[in-house]
Scaffold this active site. Sequence first.
Site, PDB file in Angstrom:
ATOM      1  N   LYS A  79       0.858  -1.200   0.000  1.00 35.40           N
ATOM      2  CA  LYS A  79       0.000   0.000   0.000  1.00 35.40           C
ATOM      3  C   LYS A  79       0.884   1.237   0.000  1.00 35.40           C
ATOM      4  O   LYS A  79       1.920   1.284   0.682  1.00 35.40           O
ATOM      5  CB  LYS A  79      -0.891  -0.022   1.243  1.00 35.40           C
ATOM      6  CG  LYS A  79      -1.921   1.117   1.305  1.00 35.40           C
ATOM      7  CD  LYS A  79      -2.822   0.946   2.538  1.00 35.40           C
ATOM      8  CE  LYS A  79      -3.892   2.025   2.571  1.00 35.40           C
ATOM      9  NZ  LYS A  79      -4.734   1.911   3.776  1.00 35.40           N
ATOM     10  N   SER A 154      -9.614   2.174   2.969  1.00 34.85           N
ATOM     11  CA  SER A 154      -8.706   2.864   2.084  1.00 34.85           C
ATOM     12  C   SER A 154      -7.701   1.933   1.378  1.00 34.85           C
ATOM     13  O   SER A 154      -6.997   2.392   0.476  1.00 34.85           O
ATOM     14  CB  SER A 154      -7.942   3.931   2.858  1.00 34.85           C
ATOM     15  OG  SER A 154      -7.200   3.364   3.902  1.00 34.85           O
ATOM     16  N   SER A 178      -9.937  -0.059   7.227  1.00 38.72           N
ATOM     17  CA  SER A 178      -9.355   0.046   5.893  1.00 38.72           C
ATOM     18  C   SER A 178      -8.705  -1.191   5.302  1.00 38.72           C
ATOM     19  O   SER A 178      -8.351  -1.167   4.136  1.00 38.72           O
ATOM     20  CB  SER A 178      -8.335   1.195   5.861  1.00 38.72           C
ATOM     21  OG  SER A 178      -9.039   2.420   5.934  1.00 38.72           O
TER      22      SER A 178
END
Lengths: 485, 63
Positions: A79, A154, A178
């Site tokens: 990420k 996210s 997330s």
Amino acid sequence: MELYRLTATELSSMLADKKVSSAEITRSVLDRIAARDEEIGAYLTVDADGALKQAAAVDEKRMQGESLSPLAGIPLGIKDNICTRGLRTTCASRMLENFVPPYNATVIEKLLAQDYVCLGTLNMDEFAMGSSTENSYFKKTRNPHDLERVPGGSSGGSAAAVAAGEAIAALGSDTGGSIRQPASYCGIVGLKPTYGSVSRYGLVAFASSLDQIGPMGRSVSDVAMLYSAICGKDPHDVTSVRREYPAFDKAINPDVKGLKIGIPAEYFGEGVSDEVKTAVMNAAREYEKLGAQLVEISLPSTGYALAAYYIIASAEASSNLARFDGVKYGYRASGYKNLEELYEKTRSEGFGAEVKRRIMLGTYVLSSGYYDAYYKKAKFTQMLIQEHFRKAFESCDVILTPTAPDTAFKIGENINDQIKMYMNDILTVTVNIAGLPAISIPCGTDSKKLPIGCQLIGAKFSEQTLFNTAAAYEAHVGGFDLALA
Amino acid sequence: MDYKGYEVVIGLEVHAELNTKSKIYCSCKNEFGLEVNSQCCPICMGMPGTLPTLNEKVVEYAV
């Protein structure tokens, strides 16, 4: 069977038996990225050359007879809020569009020591603020199960990449859901570890008391393997906890006989869709067939959790994002006439709307005159939530809930309705507030064929119990549907 | 002027720089006169993702 479709566990074994090389696996995944990512948009930076070089180096080590870790040669996606030395790390923000970290996050150092292969960085909501990855400055990521829909957020890029075969597994981060919510939307497995079990050094901070980096993959064993690789005390992170962290994947025991599974009424209320409730209760009944015992429990503070979360998280975010001022790194506006204008223009232009919204909210609730009414009250609510969980675990071993109130929504559907967007987190935020571990696993699909996820919450440092419980369901249903979208 | 009715009160605000070997939150040298930019690191630069680790001597000296 194409290599990109296999799990890390399977590939690890094939690599050890020299049935396949890391170069072959990496090429398979890179080809898959080339074929699908223009449509899916999971990646922000793909480092094909770097990945192939790393793969070749690991293959060479293996040929020389070196003993390697289980993750050696496995290509992973990271990420884009986890610092990778020399590889652009943007947090999906204009503010860090060209930021190349001069250091590695601790989790990256750990993975490098285990010879992982880095495919590149994955899309996310800007600075981890969002539940759909629509808040990325650069691009939208599409849910591989239905390209008109969001992958969640996210860590949407991470979830989509794993679901589409564009990464064997991935790292995400979870502050309010997330990792778990996108895992649920994309039909994969995602773990938010116990707060303090994974170092946050190198994770661009959003809410320091809630953030955790965590693994996302296609099977419980993969997620356990990746978790084992990244957990541990870190002298660079004083909030990380020193304790024994065993090799979790090696110790998975998928036996739930006698396990008490708590079902909290508050998590099956009005806001949760009927199809989701049905799927999760079906999972509960499967657990009963396996010998577990369902226990009705109550978590009365649940209704206040979302408000407490947005106050605490925004307050901490306003502090953590104060460093982005255009002076030492990142975006710097032009045309400023003095220092104040430098700050103002840089932050106005560098940050997206949602980030600005949360910084303002956070600054407000911490300001004198409002601190008592909002922040202090939120911290007391946090204590209440922690106490209610502690009490609940007196009568059960794990808690089973839906991960998200519904399945993946359409791109653009909620972007202008902040409250509706925030409600996506309602079943996951309590876990971050209490610092507990929680894993999301697929438990069916709805009438639109979209994945539904159920969440297992455990007491602090009970990841082994979570893996065991999740693995029991996984084995019972014959493995999660790895027919990649 | 008659000063007899006044009481003198003198306050001293003392700033003492702590004589630690390294900085408060990282292991960079707490020294002057070295090559420019040679005693800074991602932590004391406040780079994204970094975290401070408190220097134990700082606490000892401060107290």
